[in-house]
Motif scaffolding. Structure first.
Motif, short mmCIF file in Angstrom:
data_model
loop_
_atom_site.label_atom_id
_atom_site.label_comp_id
_atom_site.label_asym_id
_atom_site.label_seq_id
_atom_site.Cartn_x
_atom_site.Cartn_y
_atom_site.Cartn_z
N VAL A 59 41.68 31.80 42.92
CA VAL A 59 42.00 30.73 43.57
C VAL A 59 41.14 30.66 45.18
O VAL A 59 41.79 31.75 45.58
CB VAL A 59 42.82 29.72 44.11
N ILE A 60 40.24 29.99 45.70
CA ILE A 60 40.19 29.79 47.46
C ILE A 60 41.03 29.67 47.74
O ILE A 60 42.18 29.64 48.06
CB ILE A 60 39.32 28.50 47.13
N GLY A 61 40.34 31.16 48.87
CA GLY A 61 41.85 31.26 49.88
C GLY A 61 42.84 32.26 49.44
O GLY A 61 43.57 33.43 50.26
N GLN A 62 43.06 32.97 48.32
CA GLN A 62 43.92 34.16 47.52
C GLN A 62 42.94 34.82 48.59
O GLN A 62 41.58 35.41 48.81
CB GLN A 62 43.78 33.65 46.27
N GLN A 63 44.30 36.16 49.48
CA GLN A 63 43.78 37.22 49.60
C GLN A 63 43.77 37.90 48.51
O GLN A 63 44.83 37.88 47.49
CB GLN A 63 44.94 37.89 50.63
N LEU A 64 42.61 39.37 48.17
CA LEU A 64 43.12 40.40 47.39
C LEU A 64 42.62 41.98 48.23
O LEU A 64 42.27 41.83 48.93
CB LEU A 64 42.45 39.95 46.18
N GLN A 65 42.67 42.47 47.01
CA GLN A 65 42.17 43.94 47.54
C GLN A 65 40.45 44.49 46.72
O GLN A 65 40.82 44.00 45.13
CB GLN A 65 43.22 45.55 46.96
N PHE A 66 39.59 44.48 47.27
CA PHE A 66 38.12 44.63 46.72
C PHE A 66 38.16 46.12 46.94
O PHE A 66 38.71 47.11 47.50
CB PHE A 66 37.07 44.17 47.45
N GLU A 67 37.27 46.44 45.70
CA GLU A 67 36.81 47.99 45.42
C GLU A 67 35.56 48.67 44.64
O GLU A 67 35.40 47.44 44.13
CB GLU A 67 37.72 48.67 45.22
N MET A 68 34.98 49.35 45.05
CA MET A 68 33.00 49.81 44.77
C MET A 68 33.13 50.56 45.28
O MET A 68 33.73 51.75 46.07
CB MET A 68 32.23 48.64 44.58
N ARG A 69 32.05 51.48 44.62
CA ARG A 69 31.52 53.01 44.98
C ARG A 69 30.94 53.17 46.02
O ARG A 69 30.46 52.10 46.65
CB ARG A 69 29.95 53.12 44.00
N GLY A 70 31.91 53.35 46.57
CA GLY A 70 31.98 54.00 48.34
C GLY A 70 32.40 52.98 49.28
O GLY A 70 32.10 52.99 50.92
N LEU A 71 32.68 51.85 49.09
CA LEU A 71 33.74 51.18 49.59
C LEU A 71 34.85 50.44 48.91
O LEU A 71 35.37 49.89 47.98
CB LEU A 71 32.99 49.64 49.55
N GLY A 72 36.39 50.65 50.05
CA GLY A 72 37.13 49.65 49.70
C GLY A 72 38.31 50.97 49.58
O GLY A 72 37.84 52.64 49.68
N PRO A 73 39.03 50.98 49.32
CA PRO A 73 39.53 49.72 49.52
C PRO A 73 39.80 48.74 51.13
O PRO A 73 40.31 49.19 51.40
CB PRO A 73 41.08 49.08 48.59
N CYS A 74 39.39 47.60 50.16
CA CYS A 74 39.24 46.53 51.62
C CYS A 74 39.49 45.07 51.53
O CYS A 74 40.37 44.53 50.20
CB CYS A 74 37.56 46.31 52.51
N THR A 75 40.81 44.24 51.94
CA THR A 75 41.12 43.08 51.79
C THR A 75 40.13 41.71 52.54
O THR A 75 38.92 42.33 52.79
CB THR A 75 42.12 43.27 53.21
N ALA A 76 40.13 40.73 50.81
CA ALA A 76 39.14 39.88 51.57
C ALA A 76 39.87 38.92 51.25
O ALA A 76 40.89 39.17 50.62
CB ALA A 76 37.73 40.05 50.05
N ARG A 77 39.27 38.06 51.33
CA ARG A 77 39.66 36.51 50.85
C ARG A 77 38.50 35.18 50.27
O ARG A 77 37.18 35.78 50.55
CB ARG A 77 39.75 35.36 52.63
N VAL A 78 39.32 35.05 49.05
CA VAL A 78 37.92 34.20 47.82
C VAL A 78 37.67 33.08 48.79
O VAL A 78 38.61 32.06 49.11
CB VAL A 78 38.88 33.77 46.97
N VAL A 79 36.56 32.50 49.06
CA VAL A 79 36.18 31.17 51.09
C VAL A 79 35.47 30.21 49.73
O VAL A 79 35.38 29.37 49.63
CB VAL A 79 35.01 32.16 50.97
N TRP A 80 35.27 30.60 48.58
CA TRP A 80 34.24 30.01 47.12
C TRP A 80 34.28 30.61 46.19
O TRP A 80 34.20 31.33 45.43
CB TRP A 80 33.32 29.22 47.32
N ASN A 81 34.37 29.66 44.72
CA ASN A 81 34.34 30.00 43.11
C ASN A 81 33.04 28.70 42.58
O ASN A 81 33.85 27.63 42.34
CB ASN A 81 35.57 30.26 42.35
N ARG A 82 32.27 29.41 41.90
CA ARG A 82 31.51 28.42 41.15
C ARG A 82 31.29 29.22 39.30
O ARG A 82 30.63 30.38 39.50
CB ARG A 82 30.16 28.35 41.38
N GLY A 83 32.68 28.63 38.85
CA GLY A 83 32.24 29.18 37.43
C GLY A 83 32.79 30.24 37.57
O GLY A 83 34.07 30.93 37.77
N PHE A 84 32.72 31.82 36.99
CA PHE A 84 32.70 33.03 36.90
C PHE A 84 32.24 33.54 38.14
O PHE A 84 32.82 35.18 38.67
CB PHE A 84 32.40 34.27 35.94
#
Length: 196
Positions: A59-84
């Motif tokens: 949901v927009i506004g939710q905070q979560l942890q994001f991780e990918m190769r070479g990055l993270g985990p870092c804290t992020a916030r959902v700012v928009w969503n369109r479909g998937f």
């Protein structure tokens, strides 16, 4: 003959994001939302955020942890969503030099995020079939428990229900677990199918 009036085109297009985007990333990523791990594709990336694609849309506004190769985990916030598709804003700027770094800096090795799992599988090695627990998984390999003592560089094959057998070799052994590297790495649809 009918002529159409020309369409006015703005001289400049305003970019909503201040940071430079790194397009066509198409990497695997991991979201952790309230202790629940979710798989995602990373589509765009900048020092301030990312555009991802995921089957479970937060949901927009939710905070979560994001991780990918070479990055993270870092804290992020959902700012928009369109479909998937989902737009994330990082809580602090990220160093993107580490995303493409595969181990050139001393003591650092960029690796794909691992997904915890408790699936059972079969492991064919040295002419024998062994029942193993799939402890965690990434596109590049898996941590297996219960295979016994196997030397590094030994070829093997991981057999999971619902996907073709995956060949590879043992990278490491530690405390009864082995690290198994896929050759070639898993394609993204297969990884998603295993993690469902």
């Amino acid at each position: 003959m009918t002529f159409m009036a020309p369409i006015a085109v703005p001289a400049t297009v305003t970019e909503r994001r201040e940071d430079e985007r790194y397009r066509r990333v198409l990497a695997t990523g991991k979201l952790n939302l309230d202790g629940c791990e979710m798989f995602c594709f990373v589509r765009d990336l900048s020092v301030g955020g990312a555009k991802i694609e995921t089957l479970t849309v937060p949901v927009i506004g939710q905070q979560l942890q994001f991780e990918m190769r070479g990055l993270g985990p870092c804290t992020a916030r959902v700012v928009w969503n369109r479909g998937f598709l989902v737009g994330l804003a990082f809580d602090s700027p990220q160093d993107l030099a580490t995303v493409s770094d595969r181990g050139t800096r001393q003591g650092y090795c960029a690796r794909a995020p691992r997904f915890a799992t408790n699936r059972l599988a079969q492991f064919r090695v040295a002419g024998s079939m062994v029942a193993v627990e799939l402890v965690d998984l990434s596109a590049g390999g898996a941590r297996l428990r219960g295979a016994g003592l196997i030397r590094p560089d030994t070829p093997g094959c991981l057999i999971l229900d619902g996907i073709p057998p995956r060949a590879g070799f043992v990278r490491w052994t530690r405390d009864g677990d082995i690290g198994f590297k896929f050759a070639p790495i898993l394609d993204l649809p297969t990884l998603m199918q295993i993690l469902r």
